[in-house]
Structures are given as C-alpha cells and as structure tokens.
Design a protein around this motif. Structure first.
Motif, mmCIF file in Angstrom:
data_model
loop_
_atom_site.group_PDB
_atom_site.id
_atom_site.type_symbol
_atom_site.label_atom_id
_atom_site.label_comp_id
_atom_site.label_asym_id
_atom_site.label_seq_id
_atom_site.Cartn_x
_atom_site.Cartn_y
_atom_site.Cartn_z
ATOM 1 N N LEU A 201 0.861 -1.309 0.024
ATOM 2 C CA LEU A 201 0.160 -0.077 -0.079
ATOM 3 C C LEU A 201 0.920 1.182 0.057
ATOM 4 O O LEU A 201 0.677 2.344 -0.849
ATOM 5 N N ALA A 202 1.800 1.415 1.016
ATOM 6 C CA ALA A 202 2.713 2.295 0.898
ATOM 7 C C ALA A 202 3.519 2.616 -0.379
ATOM 8 O O ALA A 202 3.731 3.800 -0.902
ATOM 9 N N ILE A 203 3.891 1.395 -0.812
ATOM 10 C CA ILE A 203 4.856 1.726 -1.986
ATOM 11 C C ILE A 203 3.900 2.041 -3.240
ATOM 12 O O ILE A 203 4.278 2.834 -4.015
ATOM 13 N N ASN A 204 2.813 1.533 -3.464
ATOM 14 C CA ASN A 204 1.928 2.171 -4.636
ATOM 15 C C ASN A 204 1.649 3.536 -4.527
ATOM 16 O O ASN A 204 1.643 4.204 -5.445
ATOM 17 N N ALA A 205 1.606 4.081 -3.388
ATOM 18 C CA ALA A 205 1.280 5.735 -3.121
ATOM 19 C C ALA A 205 2.423 6.281 -3.506
ATOM 20 O O ALA A 205 2.117 7.155 -4.444
ATOM 21 N N VAL A 206 3.567 5.846 -3.411
ATOM 22 C CA VAL A 206 4.691 6.593 -3.795
ATOM 23 C C VAL A 206 5.126 6.253 -5.312
ATOM 24 O O VAL A 206 5.488 7.453 -5.898
ATOM 25 N N ASP A 207 4.960 5.162 -5.629
ATOM 26 C CA ASP A 207 4.918 4.633 -7.094
ATOM 27 C C ASP A 207 4.212 5.452 -8.135
ATOM 28 O O ASP A 207 4.655 6.142 -8.931
ATOM 29 N N ASN A 208 2.967 5.941 -7.479
ATOM 30 C CA ASN A 208 2.243 6.755 -8.133
ATOM 31 C C ASN A 208 2.365 8.120 -8.279
ATOM 32 O O ASN A 208 2.431 8.866 -9.537
ATOM 33 N N ALA A 209 2.995 8.600 -7.098
ATOM 34 C CA ALA A 209 3.562 10.094 -7.150
ATOM 35 C C ALA A 209 4.652 10.183 -8.291
ATOM 36 O O ALA A 209 4.722 10.832 -8.924
ATOM 37 N N LEU A 210 5.698 9.305 -8.277
ATOM 38 C CA LEU A 210 6.650 9.216 -8.947
ATOM 39 C C LEU A 210 6.293 9.229 -10.473
ATOM 40 O O LEU A 210 6.943 9.864 -11.366
ATOM 41 N N ASN A 211 5.301 8.224 -10.720
ATOM 42 C CA ASN A 211 4.942 8.111 -12.229
ATOM 43 C C ASN A 211 4.220 9.232 -12.656
ATOM 44 O O ASN A 211 4.196 9.672 -13.846
ATOM 45 N N LEU A 212 3.420 10.111 -11.744
ATOM 46 C CA LEU A 212 2.874 11.160 -12.184
ATOM 47 C C LEU A 212 3.751 12.529 -12.270
ATOM 48 O O LEU A 212 3.528 13.242 -12.968
ATOM 49 N N GLN A 213 4.453 12.717 -11.319
ATOM 50 C CA GLN A 213 5.397 13.800 -11.227
ATOM 51 C C GLN A 213 6.858 13.844 -11.973
ATOM 52 O O GLN A 213 7.221 14.705 -12.528
ATOM 53 N N LYS A 214 7.154 12.517 -12.318
ATOM 54 C CA LYS A 214 8.533 12.492 -13.023
ATOM 55 C C LYS A 214 9.489 13.441 -12.284
ATOM 56 O O LYS A 214 10.141 13.770 -13.232
ATOM 57 N N PRO A 215 10.006 13.465 -11.215
ATOM 58 C CA PRO A 215 11.095 14.067 -10.640
ATOM 59 C C PRO A 215 12.327 13.848 -11.392
ATOM 60 O O PRO A 215 12.665 12.490 -11.530
#
Length: 382
Positions: free
Chosen positions: A263-277
């Motif tokens: 659950l925690a990983i999916n949330a961070v993964d979604n952030a990375l995929n959307l923001q593309k830092p």
C-alpha cells in the motif's frame, strides 16, 4: 500548461469515464478534474462497447487486448510444438495419459497436433498392457491420498511411510516421496512465524526534514502517511497519501483493504509516475512498519531519487502536513457519511482529492490558492 504534458493513471481514467456515464458532462469533468474535453472523449471512446453477439459486448480497449492475447497464444503454441522434442520425448506416457484423460473435452486430432505426435501412436498406446508395478503404484497412491486427507494434509512423507507400513505396505521412504511428488501433495505444516513483540523498542532513524516544511520548488520534499477509513460491508480500508510540501498537493495515493508495505509503495510509485522528478528529493514518513520494512526501503533504493527521512517515535508533529491533510479528509468528508463498501469509499476519496482538495480548496500556507494552482505556477516560472 499544455494538457499533453499531464499524466493520468488508469484508475483515474476509468473513474472519469464512470463519472461521465453516471451523468457528468464533459464541461463539468474538465472543470472539476483538469483533463481536457478531447482527452476525456478519447478515454470514453476506448471504453465504448463493441457488439460481439446478441448477449455480449466488449470495449475497444478489451478488443485490442484480445488481439494481443491471440497473437501471444499463437506464439506460445508454436514454442510448445518446437519445444516438445526437447521436453516431452522422454515423457510420452504422460502426454498419452493427458490426451486420454481429456479426449472427451477436446479433439484428439487437435491435441496430437499440439503435442506434435502421430494419432496412430496415441491409439497404439491404448492397447499396451499396464505393468504390474504401475498398477501397484496406483493402489499405493490411493492409500497415500487417504492417509494424507485423513491427516488434514498435515502428514509428510516420513509419517505417511510409517502409516503405510502399519497396513502392510512396506515401501521405502524414497518411493513414498516419489509417489507423493507425482500426486502433487506435501505437508501443509510450516514453522510458526514469530513476529517481533508489539512492545519492542522502535529503532530511531534519521530525521532529515526536522519539521522544516518549506520548499523552494516542487518535487523537493515529499511526505507520506496512512490513515483508516471504515466501511459497512468491507470493514476497515486504508489510504496511503503522498504530499508535495511546496504545493501541498496530494501527488500520489493508494486505497486498499490491506495495510501493508505494498500500500505504501503503490502511493509513492503513483507519485513518481505522475510527477516524474529528475532531481533527488526527501521523502518523510513516520516509523510505521510499512515504511521501515525492507520491502519499502529496497523500493526507495531502486528509485535512486528518494532519501528517506523519519519522524521521531510518537511525534506526529514531525509529519504535521500530511497529518493535517488526513484530518481535513476525515472532518470534511469521511466523518460526515457512512460508506457501504470499499468501492463507494474509494470513489469518495478520489472525488475529494482530485476534485476538491487539489483543485478547489484553497490553502493559507501557500497564499490562499489551490495546490494545483501552486504547482502550475511553479512549472510556469521554472
């Protein structure tokens, strides 16, 4: 900012289509969720049904998936035929038995063609007399299965071999193991897992953020946490959220029936995929087991971008911003209604975050604008 540069998850797209089908207009969806009308139309078109027969329809996307699956199946079938000579030549009895057992369900001609064997060879195998050892093995296998089932699948080879000897079936342990392997059975008993006691001391970890919630740009400092949401049918569900401390925008989240590292990983993964830092940043969390787990830490190491910062034990003020968001979610949405099940709660969370919190609700800490406006301004003047 051009809509072409925006990225959306499949869950976001499907929910927008669901809202359109429930009566929302393109203008309303564009205004509330930020996606352009042409983009939404494309999503709707992909989800549009295609008539297969009188009683069945599929979407365009599903049709394209079926085409890909058919191509993959054809390729797998070709590989199976070519690989038969290397894999199955020494196991013809197994192949013949499979065809025999399934001849009432599938064409013998088709199965022989798939396994690349002559039909005459298969029919010839039917007339071969079964050996006495094969017959004896089948009898022993029946006894093994009975002992196994009577033990509620708890017995392994040693105990089953002992029980066989009690009924005058004196075979070796190795033979018992081979017959059990052929039957595809083994003891279900495993060693008891001994978790760390709940009263054990939590290891303190480095706090890089140190309550400095100010950032000079987006994708510089993120914070994350998990909260509980109750439903009538499915009980407790869990929301993991990720906030950008510059814009106060919820840039990633995940909703699940299980409160685990995934659950925690999916949330961070979604952030990375959307923001593309593109630059390294700090991710701050509390000392919850989801965030201190090896699985979560290994995931962060794999990104090569995120440096993990931790709150002190029992100190929610170290993660005040995300705690404040979850408090607002509870006060403004969750505590005002009772959700029937997981899906209704998930839709409500989606609407609250994507439509209200990120795009409409103004924040004093960022100059009384919305998080989306703050992010857009940062990108505009970057």
């Amino acid at each position: 900012m051009s809509n072409r540069s925006k990225r959306y998850t499949e869950d976001f797209k499907n929910t927008i289509v669901e809202l359109y089908n429930s009566g929302k207009t393109l203008s309303e969806l564009n205004s509330e969720y930020g996606a352009s009308k042409s983009t939404i139309k494309l999503w709707i078109k992909k989800a549009a049904p295609i008539q297969i027969d009188k009683n069945k329809t599929i979407t365009t996307a599903e049709y394209q998936t079926l085409i890909k699956k058919m191509a993959k199946l054809e390729e797998e079938n070709e590989i199976l035929k070519k690989g038969y000579g290397h894999i199955c030549k020494e196991k013809l009895d197994t192949v013949y038995n499979f065809i025999k057992d399934n001849k009432d369900n599938y064409s013998v001609k088709l199965m022989c063609n798939i396994f690349n064997i002559p039909r005459s060879s298969f029919y010839k195998s039917l007339t071969i007399t079964e050996s006495m050892r094969s017959i004896k093995n089948k009898q022993i296998q029946a006894h093994i299965l009975k002992i196994y089932k009577d033990s509620k699948k708890r017995y392994g080879a040693i105990k089953i071999n002992y029980k066989l000897r009690q009924i005058n079936i004196n075979i070796s342990l190795k033979r018992t193991q081979r017959l059990m392997k052929k039957l595809g059975i083994k003891s279900v008993v495993c060693k008891k897992f001994r978790p760390f006691p709940s009263k054990s001391k939590v290891e303190e970890k480095k706090n890089i953020l140190k309550r400095d919630f100010n950032a000079s740009r987006i994708n510089q400092k993120w914070c994350t946490d998990i909260t509980y949401i109750h439903t009538i049918k499915d009980g407790w569900c869990y929301l993991a959220s990720v906030m950008d401390l510059y814009s106060r925008k919820i840039i990633g989240y995940s909703f699940s029936k299980s409160m685990d590292s995934k659950l925690a990983i999916n949330a961070v993964d979604n952030a990375l995929n959307l923001q593309k830092p593109v630059k390294p940043l700090v991710l701050h969390s509390d000392l919850g087991v989801q965030y201190t787990s090896c699985e979560f830490e290994n995931y962060l190491l794999g990104t090569h971008l995120l440096t993990h910062s931790f709150s002190a034990k029992g100190c929610p003020y170290d993660n005040a911003c995300i705690e404040s968001f979850h408090a607002s979610l509870k006060k403004e949405e969750v505590n005002l209604v009772k959700y029937y099940d997981y899906n209704s709660a998930k839709l409500a969370v989606f609407q609250y975050i994507e439509s209200w919190y990120n795009r409409i609700r103004i924040h004093g800490s960022i100059g009384y604008i919305t998080p989306q406006q703050c992010e857009d301004n940062c990108k505009k003047y970057a």
